[in-house]
Design a protein around this motif. Structure first.
Motif, short mmCIF file in Angstrom:
data_model
loop_
_atom_site.label_atom_id
_atom_site.label_comp_id
_atom_site.label_asym_id
_atom_site.label_seq_id
_atom_site.Cartn_x
_atom_site.Cartn_y
_atom_site.Cartn_z
N HIS A 195 -11.38 -10.35 1.80
CA HIS A 195 -11.74 -10.64 0.41
C HIS A 195 -11.06 -9.71 -0.59
N GLY A 196 -11.30 -8.39 -0.53
CA GLY A 196 -10.73 -7.50 -1.55
C GLY A 196 -11.38 -6.14 -1.53
N LEU A 197 -11.36 -5.47 -2.67
CA LEU A 197 -11.78 -4.07 -2.76
C LEU A 197 -12.58 -3.83 -4.03
N PHE A 198 -13.65 -3.02 -3.91
CA PHE A 198 -14.41 -2.52 -5.05
C PHE A 198 -14.21 -1.01 -5.16
N THR A 199 -14.12 -0.52 -6.40
CA THR A 199 -14.21 0.91 -6.67
C THR A 199 -15.25 1.11 -7.77
N PHE A 200 -15.80 2.33 -7.83
CA PHE A 200 -16.82 2.61 -8.84
C PHE A 200 -16.86 4.09 -9.14
N ALA A 201 -17.23 4.41 -10.39
CA ALA A 201 -17.28 5.80 -10.84
C ALA A 201 -18.04 5.86 -12.16
N GLU A 202 -18.20 7.07 -12.68
CA GLU A 202 -18.95 7.26 -13.91
C GLU A 202 -18.10 7.09 -15.16
N THR A 203 -16.78 7.05 -15.02
CA THR A 203 -15.92 6.83 -16.18
C THR A 203 -14.96 5.69 -15.91
N ALA A 204 -14.50 5.05 -16.99
CA ALA A 204 -13.56 3.94 -16.86
C ALA A 204 -12.28 4.40 -16.17
N ARG A 205 -11.78 5.56 -16.59
CA ARG A 205 -10.52 6.03 -16.02
C ARG A 205 -10.64 6.31 -14.53
N GLU A 206 -11.74 6.96 -14.14
CA GLU A 206 -11.88 7.32 -12.73
C GLU A 206 -12.00 6.08 -11.84
N SER A 207 -12.77 5.09 -12.26
CA SER A 207 -12.92 3.88 -11.46
C SER A 207 -11.59 3.15 -11.34
N TYR A 208 -10.88 3.01 -12.46
CA TYR A 208 -9.56 2.36 -12.44
C TYR A 208 -8.58 3.13 -11.57
N GLU A 209 -8.53 4.44 -11.72
CA GLU A 209 -7.53 5.21 -10.97
C GLU A 209 -7.89 5.34 -9.49
N LEU A 210 -9.18 5.22 -9.15
CA LEU A 210 -9.54 5.10 -7.74
C LEU A 210 -8.95 3.82 -7.16
N MET A 211 -9.01 2.73 -7.91
CA MET A 211 -8.41 1.48 -7.45
C MET A 211 -6.92 1.66 -7.21
N ILE A 212 -6.23 2.27 -8.16
CA ILE A 212 -4.79 2.49 -8.00
C ILE A 212 -4.53 3.40 -6.80
N GLU A 213 -5.32 4.45 -6.65
CA GLU A 213 -5.14 5.38 -5.54
C GLU A 213 -5.33 4.67 -4.19
N PHE A 214 -6.36 3.86 -4.07
CA PHE A 214 -6.64 3.22 -2.79
C PHE A 214 -5.61 2.14 -2.46
N VAL A 215 -5.16 1.41 -3.46
CA VAL A 215 -4.10 0.42 -3.21
C VAL A 215 -2.83 1.14 -2.77
N THR A 216 -2.52 2.27 -3.42
CA THR A 216 -1.34 3.06 -3.04
C THR A 216 -1.46 3.58 -1.62
N MET A 217 -2.66 3.98 -1.21
CA MET A 217 -2.86 4.44 0.17
C MET A 217 -2.62 3.31 1.16
N ALA A 218 -3.04 2.10 0.82
CA ALA A 218 -2.77 0.95 1.68
C ALA A 218 -1.27 0.67 1.76
N GLU A 219 -0.60 0.75 0.61
CA GLU A 219 0.86 0.56 0.60
C GLU A 219 1.55 1.60 1.48
N ALA A 220 1.10 2.86 1.38
CA ALA A 220 1.71 3.94 2.17
C ALA A 220 1.46 3.74 3.66
#
Length: 413
Positions: A195-220
């Motif tokens: 299906h996909g991936l969820f990320t969550f955090a207390e700030t907009a930036r942190e939740s968004y950048e967790l998504m970018i970080e985790f997708v990058t980890m999958a790419e790596a």
């Protein structure tokens, strides 16, 4: 994948929200929702969803992406608000029908004229974090559409992402994710198999950048195994004129898509690699790369030779209709309620040696089908290079295609 967060842009969205009398957090939610929606390797055409929880005098309010809205150009009205407290009370309610869930969510909208909240609204509510993001990222799908991936997810993310087996979107998935988070409240995201991936955090930036970080980890992880997932590529849109003419005439004659059905032709290196596979007839019938794509693509495409005559096109359409009818008859008896078969026309036509046609009642629908299947080719090529492309089962695919809530959403769009 690189973060596209920009401090000045974020501040501007927050300030604009406050100037309209809205919380700055809602402006930031709009901002990062657009960052997600404008990246085709995160979501496509209405896919994914986002939310934000905002304290208010009368109690916390949750804004969740509204059904029918696209994250790429979403505005504040596309994130309808509900009171959070009544939604949290459903955590102890084991069952609720999809229709009852929609009615329940609507009953707690602050604006009764707002769009229906996402079918995953309760999932967002159950996550205790202020910001929650959900995507169908291309690199994530390469790995999500595999069997027995729980230990691999643990290896890639080191326990930072919780595991959720495939559950159909809606009430059951919300509870499955709630239970996964309860098992380990320390995780920064949830991996939804097939299906996909969820990320969550207390700030907009942190939740968004967790998504970018985790997708990058999958790419790596894939790159370390010699697997590259190409970005969307320039496409050749030069289709054989006779084939286009005969296809359009043959589809129009069947009337299910109107008098002038639209065709969107495209050919990229990834598409040609996919079409050149020896196992294409079987591979093309395994299913879609994420469940909701079946609404736009149907469960499989139609194969057609590049030099097909009008008679051969008609024979291929007849064959597709027969195969689709058999798929319906295999699965409809197992549904909880009676189903009426949808039209048996393909939404994507695969032409080995040439390219693919997205098919729709209008050009917008045809291009959406083309975009989704272009991503399918990139995902499947990489998934097969990794191990084996293994999407949800045919029965689950049928349940998604004939899900009453998804059908209602498609009609509204």
């Amino acid at each position: 994948m690189l973060s596209r967060w920009n401090d000045k842009q974020a501040e501007a969205f927050g300030a604009e929200a406050e100037a309209r009398g809205e919380p700055a957090a809602l402006g930031l939610r709009v901002y990062t929702s657009r960052l997600i929606g404008q990246d085709p390797d995160l979501v496509l055409h209405g896919g994914g969803n986002t939310s934000v929880k905002i304290p208010a005098a009368e109690g916390t309010v949750i804004h969740v992406k509204g059904s029918g809205w696209d994250l790429g150009d979403i505005e504040a009205p596309g994130l309808p608000a509900m009171r959070l407290a009544p939604l949290l009370e459903t955590r102890d309610v084991p069952r609720m029908s999809d229709e009852d869930m929609v009615a329940f969510l609507r009953s707690h909208l602050l604006d009764p004229s707002a769009p229906n909240p996402s079918v995953e609204a309760l999932l967002h509510a159950y996550m205790p974090h202020a910001f929650v993001d959900h995507t169908h990222a291309t690199a994530i799908l390469v790995l999500a559409d595999q069997a027995d991936m729980e230990p691999v997810v643990q290896e890639i993310f080191g326990g930072r992402v919780g595991w959720v087996p495939y559950v159909m979107p809606g009430y059951d998935l919300s509870h499955a994710c709630k239970d996964a988070l309860a098992r380990d409240p320390s995780v920064d995201g949830l991996w939804l198999a097939q299906h996909g991936l969820f990320t969550f955090a207390e700030t907009a930036r942190e939740s968004y950048e967790l998504m970018i970080e985790f997708v990058t980890m999958a790419e790596a992880y894939l790159a370390a195994r010699g697997i590259t997932v190409p970005a969307p590529e320039d496409t050749d849109r030069t289709a054989p004129e006779a084939l286009v003419r005969d296809l359009a005439d043959a589809l129009a004659a069947r009337d299910a898509l109107g008098d002038e059905p639209a065709l969107d032709f495209r050919s990229t290196p990834a598409i040609r690699a996919y079409l050149g596979r020896d196992d294409l007839p079987e591979l093309a019938r395994r299913g879609t790369v994420t469940p909701d794509h079946v609404i736009r693509l149907k469960p499989f495409g139609m194969l057609l030779q590049a030099g097909a005559t009008r008679e051969e096109i008609d024979a291929a359409l007849d064959g597709f209709a027969a195969e689709y009818r058999a798929y319906f008859e295999r699965n409809a008896p197992h549904a909880a309620e009676e189903k009426v078969m949808l039209d048996p026309l393909p939404r994507v036509i695969l032409v080995p040696g040439a390219g693919i046609f997205g098919v729709g009642a209008n050009m917008k629908a045809a291009r959406i089908a083309g975009d989704l299947f272009e991503q399918t080719c990139r995902v499947v090529n990489a998934a097969e290079a990794y191990r084996r492309f293994t999407p949800i089962s045919e029965r689950d695919l049928f349940d998604m295609e004939y899900w009453s809530l998804e059908q209602a959403k498609l009609k509204k769009q």
